[in-house]
Write an enzyme that holds these catalytic residues in place. Structure first.
Site, PDB file in Angstrom:
ATOM      1  N   HIS A   1       5.449   5.822  11.402  1.00  0.00           N
ATOM      2  CA  HIS A   1       4.895   5.664  10.043  1.00  0.00           C
ATOM      3  C   HIS A   1       3.946   6.855   9.830  1.00  0.00           C
ATOM      4  CE1 HIS A   1       3.608   3.971   6.384  1.00  0.00           C
ATOM      5  NE2 HIS A   1       3.267   2.752   6.763  1.00  0.00           N
TER       6      HIS A   1
ATOM      7  N   ARG B   1      11.433   3.814   3.053  1.00  0.00           N
ATOM      8  CA  ARG B   1      11.112   2.884   4.141  1.00  0.00           C
ATOM      9  C   ARG B   1      12.375   2.101   4.445  1.00  0.00           C
ATOM     10  NH1 ARG B   1       5.978  -1.104   4.363  1.00  0.00           N
ATOM     11  NH2 ARG B   1       5.073   0.884   4.990  1.00  0.00           N
TER      12      ARG B   1
ATOM     13  N   LYS C   1      26.046  -4.468  -2.309  1.00  0.00           N
ATOM     14  CA  LYS C   1      27.512  -4.549  -2.475  1.00  0.00           C
ATOM     15  C   LYS C   1      28.225  -3.868  -1.319  1.00  0.00           C
ATOM     16  CE  LYS C   1      26.788  -3.671  -7.381  1.00  0.00           C
ATOM     17  NZ  LYS C   1      26.935  -2.561  -8.346  1.00  0.00           N
TER      18      LYS C   1
ATOM     19  N   ARG D   1       0.796  -1.223   0.000  1.00  0.00           N
ATOM     20  CA  ARG D   1       0.000   0.000   0.000  1.00  0.00           C
ATOM     21  C   ARG D   1       0.831   1.277   0.000  1.00  0.00           C
ATOM     22  NH1 ARG D   1      -2.632  -3.960   1.864  1.00  0.00           N
ATOM     23  NH2 ARG D   1      -0.610  -4.414   2.719  1.00  0.00           N
ATOM     24  N   THR D   2       1.807   1.335   0.879  1.00  0.00           N
ATOM     25  CA  THR D   2       2.512   2.613   1.048  1.00  0.00           C
ATOM     26  C   THR D   2       3.245   2.988  -0.240  1.00  0.00           C
ATOM     27  OG1 THR D   2       2.789   2.018   3.353  1.00  0.00           O
ATOM     28  CG2 THR D   2       4.100   3.868   2.560  1.00  0.00           C
TER      29      THR D   2
HETATM   30  N1   CP Z   1       0.056  -0.054   5.972  1.00  0.00           N
HETATM   31  C1   CP Z   1       1.219  -0.322   5.331  1.00  0.00           C
HETATM   32  O1   CP Z   1       2.274   0.258   5.638  1.00  0.00           O
HETATM   33  O2   CP Z   1       1.123  -1.277   4.366  1.00  0.00           O
HETATM   34  P1   CP Z   1       2.305  -1.750   3.432  1.00  0.00           P
HETATM   35  O3   CP Z   1       3.339  -2.417   4.342  1.00  0.00           O
HETATM   36  O4   CP Z   1       1.708  -2.704   2.447  1.00  0.00           O
HETATM   37  O5   CP Z   1       2.906  -0.552   2.796  1.00  0.00           O
END
Ligand code: CP
Length: 313
Positions: free
Chosen positions: A129, A101, A80, A51-52
């Site tokens: 998050h 991320r 590497k 999703r993110t």
């Molecule tokens: N909610 C969320 O962070 O989903 P993903 O890990 O799929 O990005």
């Protein structure tokens, strides 16, 4: 540190949060624009995501910008031995904004210290998050018609769940009452309870996901037990299925109750909840597109009109 970055939800004031929500609503009404024409955004995902990453990339595409990046760090030169610092400096040479991320807590903050290019934290370990929190707040606002004075029940992995940590911090502006439902191993960490104490946030802790707790909630926020954060897989096996929501458990819940989950879910919400009008997790994920369009524009210093009417669903 560069100032247009979003590393922690605590970096945003109440006014900034409310403004972003109004902009998100504007994008929900007008998702396709050309306001990012000529801009390039990098999505650097050192951890898996559906999703993110996809909603950030959709957000850029729908606003007329371009995306580069990776979803599997093993295909990049970090495999590497290239350091995070060098990777960030390099990618900064190519783009106007970095969305990242990383599995290490503090990685996004560190990235802001090595580049002037704005960074949006798309999740750093068990820490924060913030973009998820913006879509969570947007979802709460839309379904409840307000953010103030709500009773919010957080269920599951409160120790490693970065989404609940960020949500709790953002709600400090809105006089919430929290219930923390978790087993002893996955309780809300001490620093977040201290944060509640310091900010006058009311909370109670429960190991039982009881009828009482369910029936007096405005929001139930279910979470997945984060297998990837456990060092002892046996401990994960022992706790992974302790909290499961079934449709019948909602029979006497409040009319306005909505069930949220950042997703992905494993077993914590039975599929028989999906058709209940109180289930909101798929719409919640859809809201991520609009919230992230607002965040991207904010990070790039692009003005966005504010939607000024009330915005209940
Ligand atoms: N909610 C969320 O962070 O989903 P993903 O890990 O799929 O990005």
């Amino acid at each position: 540190m560069n100032t247009s970055s979003l590393v922690s939800i605590a970096d945003l004031s109440k006014e900034q949060i409310l403004r972003l929500l109004k902009q998100a609503r504007y994008f929900e009404e007008n998702p396709n624009q050309r306001i990012l024409e000529g801009r390039v955004v990098a999505t650097l995902f050192f951890e898996p995501s559906t999703r993110t990453r996809l909603s950030f990339e959709t957000a850029v595409n729908r606003l007329g910008g371009r995306v580069i990046g990776f979803s599997d760090a093993s295909t990049t030169s970090s495999s590497k031995g290239e350091t995070l610092k060098d990777t960030i400096i390099m990618v900064s040479n190519y783009v106007d904004l970095i969305i990242m991320r990383h599995y290490l807590e503090g990685a996004a903050r560190y990235a802001t210290e090595v580049t002037a290019t704005p960074i949006i934290n798309a999740g750093d370990g068990a820490n924060q998050h913030p973009s998820q929190t913006m879509l969570d707040l947007y979802s709460i606002y839309k379904t409840q018609g307000r953010l103030d004075n709500l009773t919010i029940t957080l269920v599951g992995d409160l120790k490693y769940g970065r989404t609940v940590h960020s949500l709790l911090m953002a709600m400090r502006h809105f006089n919430p009452t929290f219930r923390f439902v978790a087993c002893d191993e996955l309780r809300m960490p001490k620093e977040y309870k201290e944060f509640c104490d310091k900010n006058g946030i009311k909370y109670t802790e429960h190991t039982d996901f009881s009828e009482d707790v369910i029936n007096s909630s405005d929001i139930i926020y279910m979470t997945r037990v984060q297998r990837e954060r456990f060092t002892d897989i046996m401990e994960y096996e022992r706790v992974k299925d302790l909290y499961n929501l079934h449709n019948s458990m909602l029979d006497n819940s409040r009319e306005n109750l909505r069930i949220l989950h950042p997703l992905p879910r494993v077993n914590e919400i039975n599929p028989d909840v999906d058709d209940n009008p109180k289930a909101y997790y798929f719409q919640q994920a859809k809201n991520g597109l609009y919230a992230r369009q607002a965040l991207i524009c904010n990070a790039l210093g692009i003005d966005v009109p504010l939607y000024e009417k009330p915005f209940n669903e």
